[in-house]
Design a protein around this motif. Sequence first.
Motif, PDB file in Angstrom:
ATOM      1  N   ALA A  49       9.728  52.750  28.113  1.00 26.02           N
ATOM      2  CA  ALA A  49      10.752  51.917  28.746  1.00 26.02           C
ATOM      3  C   ALA A  49      10.999  50.620  27.979  1.00 26.02           C
ATOM      4  CB  ALA A  49      10.352  51.605  30.185  1.00 26.02           C
ATOM      5  N   VAL A  51      12.654  47.749  26.048  1.00 27.05           N
ATOM      6  CA  VAL A  51      14.047  47.335  26.261  1.00 27.05           C
ATOM      7  C   VAL A  51      14.747  46.882  24.992  1.00 27.05           C
ATOM      8  CG1 VAL A  51      13.625  46.709  28.660  1.00 27.05           C
ATOM      9  CG2 VAL A  51      13.322  44.977  26.857  1.00 27.05           C
ATOM     10  N   ASP A 147       9.404  43.479  30.852  1.00 25.31           N
ATOM     11  CA  ASP A 147      10.088  43.662  29.580  1.00 25.31           C
ATOM     12  C   ASP A 147       9.091  43.957  28.458  1.00 25.31           C
ATOM     13  OD1 ASP A 147      12.480  43.240  30.764  1.00 25.31           O
ATOM     14  OD2 ASP A 147      12.949  41.364  29.753  1.00 25.31           O
TER      15      ASP A 147
END
Length: 211
Positions: A49, A51, A147
């Motif tokens: 995931a 970013v 993040d």
Amino acid sequence: MTTLILMRHGHVDGILPARFRGRAELDLSALGKLQAERLAGRVAARFPAAVSLYTSPMGRCRQTAEPLARLLKLEPRPLQGLQDLDYGQWQGLTHEEVKKRWPDLYAGWRGSPQLIRLPGGESLQDLVARTADGLRDVLQRHPGAADVALLVGHDSVNRALLLQLLDQPLSAYWLLAQSPCCINYIEIQGRRVQVRGVNDTAHLEGLAPEA
């Protein structure tokens, strides 16, 4: 909490025997491309995931980022703060050549690098200022609690960033190893910084040890 995954580019000609590469444009070697694929597989599996993906403007870093970009479907962004150290007149020379032509300056570089300005090039203070700006830029863009930002830099750049994150003096520059396609893990939450891993190369097991 922001997680930074700081990586070095893959193998290029001039790592062994060592040359001052700096701003010279060099493509990844065949070994470097294999390393980049291994790096991408490990990072993509651990951080699916993520970013963002930032790289030095230099081609060897952009090439190292390509497999990561493909696996994670991210667009690599060049970041000037990750640009390699400017070695000036030393660029392209071997360490032995520099040692013969600038014996005192080379001894200073190896012994007290924080006191040296490379002839026609940068100092470590210049490098730290530039990398600090780059780091601040990334952290401002990614303040989210989960993040994960990926960064592909150079040996010198990564050392400078790690010294800042570990709150260490520039005189400790040579104490930090940064192998091709290594991984450094950093977590930042507010003013709290934790460096959880440095120069991790477990994913390169079985490849040429001289890299």
